[in-house]
Enzyme design. Sequence first.
Site, PDB file in Angstrom:
ATOM      1  N   PHE A  26       0.832  -1.197   0.000  1.00 57.72           N
ATOM      2  CA  PHE A  26       0.000   0.000   0.000  1.00 57.72           C
ATOM      3  C   PHE A  26       0.872   1.255   0.000  1.00 57.72           C
ATOM      4  O   PHE A  26       1.918   1.296   0.654  1.00 57.72           O
ATOM      5  CB  PHE A  26      -0.867   0.063   1.267  1.00 57.72           C
ATOM      6  CG  PHE A  26      -2.080  -0.820   1.263  1.00 57.72           C
ATOM      7  CD1 PHE A  26      -3.286  -0.363   0.738  1.00 57.72           C
ATOM      8  CD2 PHE A  26      -2.024  -2.088   1.808  1.00 57.72           C
ATOM      9  CE1 PHE A  26      -4.408  -1.172   0.753  1.00 57.72           C
ATOM     10  CE2 PHE A  26      -3.150  -2.902   1.832  1.00 57.72           C
ATOM     11  CZ  PHE A  26      -4.347  -2.432   1.303  1.00 57.72           C
ATOM     12  N   ASP A  27       0.408   2.272  -0.689  1.00 60.45           N
ATOM     13  CA  ASP A  27       0.871   3.623  -0.431  1.00 60.45           C
ATOM     14  C   ASP A  27       0.217   4.066   0.879  1.00 60.45           C
ATOM     15  O   ASP A  27      -0.786   3.482   1.304  1.00 60.45           O
ATOM     16  CB  ASP A  27       0.453   4.536  -1.591  1.00 60.45           C
ATOM     17  CG  ASP A  27       0.787   5.990  -1.339  1.00 60.45           C
ATOM     18  OD1 ASP A  27       1.937   6.285  -0.979  1.00 60.45           O
ATOM     19  OD2 ASP A  27      -0.122   6.832  -1.475  1.00 60.45           O
ATOM     20  N   LEU A  28       0.753   5.113   1.521  1.00 59.74           N
ATOM     21  CA  LEU A  28       0.176   5.570   2.790  1.00 59.74           C
ATOM     22  C   LEU A  28      -0.652   6.843   2.629  1.00 59.74           C
ATOM     23  O   LEU A  28      -1.868   6.822   2.807  1.00 59.74           O
ATOM     24  CB  LEU A  28       1.289   5.791   3.824  1.00 59.74           C
ATOM     25  CG  LEU A  28       0.825   6.224   5.218  1.00 59.74           C
ATOM     26  CD1 LEU A  28      -0.106   5.189   5.845  1.00 59.74           C
ATOM     27  CD2 LEU A  28       2.031   6.489   6.126  1.00 59.74           C
TER      28      LEU A  28
END
Length: 229
Positions: free
Chosen positions: A11-13
Amino acid sequence: MKLKDKKHIFFDLDHTLWDFEKNSALTFQHIFNSNKVNLSFNDFINVYSPINFEYWRLYRTNQVSKEELRYGRLKKTFDKLGYTINDTLIYKLSNDYIEHLSSFNHLFEGTFELLNYLKPNYKLHIITNGFNEVQQKKMHNSKINDYFDVIVTSEMVGVKKPDPKIFEYALEQANATVNNSIMIGDSYEADILGANNLGITSIYYDVHNDNVPDTQIKVDNLLSIITFL
């Protein structure tokens, strides 16, 4: 459509799980009050948001440094608004912003439901272009840190998404492969093209209403990701 044989989800944050815009706005409200910046908050945010977006693009492509980003996005915003402010206060606001940003921890709707659904069947990881000193605090304070096995920041690797080196490093750290991994993020350039160029399947979290190829898997809310996993 279900994605088969996937074991690792990266995931990106910011803008994907962690609601950057809301948390950033609350941070600016706090530091403007504490530093007595007498400026319409809404006017500031309206001008700042596109400037910040552009500075992050320049940072991602190594055209500005971390320090130039942190100072320049504020300086340019104040200049555009015609607000008189000295460099000493700009640097203080820049430092205060980084210090207090992780104090506000709104997540996008569905974050915990999605992570709880995925955690029993997948190894979950983070790949972020954010700064080391704040990303860990964001995850800890928003109580999502324990969901993730590997957390990779661009400062840790020395390159930023979409550079393939950060994805390769994350795969190695997670003991994952291109074929058994998925990347999920909100930046088509950094997250999606970065992953796709390496052969990693991606799901685009389309919060910007961007025009992307019809072949790209995309969702407009987090819980829709469950459809594919």
